[in-house]
Design a protein around this motif. Sequence first.
Motif, PDB file in Angstrom:
ATOM      1  N   GLN A   1      37.928  63.030 -31.313  1.00 21.18           N
ATOM      2  CA  GLN A   1      36.518  63.359 -31.142  1.00 21.18           C
ATOM      3  C   GLN A   1      35.985  62.860 -29.806  1.00 21.18           C
ATOM      4  O   GLN A   1      34.958  63.337 -29.337  1.00 21.18           O
TER       5      GLN A   1
ATOM      6  N   TYR B   1      33.213  64.506 -25.524  1.00 21.80           N
ATOM      7  CA  TYR B   1      33.205  64.333 -26.970  1.00 21.80           C
ATOM      8  C   TYR B   1      32.976  65.682 -27.640  1.00 21.80           C
ATOM      9  O   TYR B   1      32.505  66.639 -27.027  1.00 21.80           O
ATOM     10  N   THR B   2      33.333  65.753 -28.901  1.00 29.23           N
ATOM     11  CA  THR B   2      33.236  67.033 -29.599  1.00 29.23           C
ATOM     12  C   THR B   2      32.196  67.027 -30.714  1.00 29.23           C
ATOM     13  O   THR B   2      31.705  68.078 -31.098  1.00 29.23           O
ATOM     14  N   ASN B   3      31.865  65.850 -31.220  1.00 32.02           N
ATOM     15  CA  ASN B   3      30.980  65.769 -32.370  1.00 32.02           C
ATOM     16  C   ASN B   3      29.525  65.683 -31.917  1.00 32.02           C
ATOM     17  O   ASN B   3      29.098  64.697 -31.321  1.00 32.02           O
TER      18      ASN B   3
END
Lengths: 113, 110
Positions: B3, B25-27
């Motif tokens: 993440q 980041y992905t979240n």
Amino acid sequence: DTAVSQTPKYLVTQMGNDKSIKCEQNLGHDTMYWYKQDSKKFLKIMFSYNNKELIINETVPNRFSPKSPDKAHLNLHINSLELGDSAVYFCASSQDTGNTEAFFGQGTRLTVV
Amino acid sequence: DQQVKQNSPSLSVQEGRISILNCDYTNSMFDYFLWYKKYPAEGPTFLISISSIKDKNEDGRFTVFLNKSAKHLSLHIVPSQPGDSAVYFCAADYGQNFVFGPGTRLSVLP
């Protein structure tokens, strides 16, 4: 005056043994954590306690059991140690559970032989 | 499934120049971001943080920039000093725990 202290710093033990790592913080924080830094150097959360209550339990084997006798202490007990448990384990604490920095101990390098 | 990503495992910079460390980041639930510095055989040390309501936070030689639309943050160190040589971890938080990136090893050359 160490804020977050963990003992021992190094631990070498044989497979199948049971061992504990102790952690104490003198910052008056409400939340404490255990992180594992694996061979690829990733820091991954294992457990999180807030006011002595478990709030996070990531997917770790149930051979790992945290114990929080009071807010200032979060010990990590590991049963039946395996070779793959070899890693550096970091204890940390923070004032609360979000939007605040965590303070880390110096780490415990566990080597299982 | 990472993440928090730090795609540069290492970075070398000349003393006195700017060091720029990147983090993605992905979240989108993350609302607080931190940078930690780690020397060998020591625990990570908190360096600087930024809330998702801001796009910049400065503390002395360290500045963190946050681009929420790109889900990207960066740490600028200027001027870089040899004592800055360490591994830098980006971390993200959404109230439950910190998720760390894999780290970037910064070497500041005299």
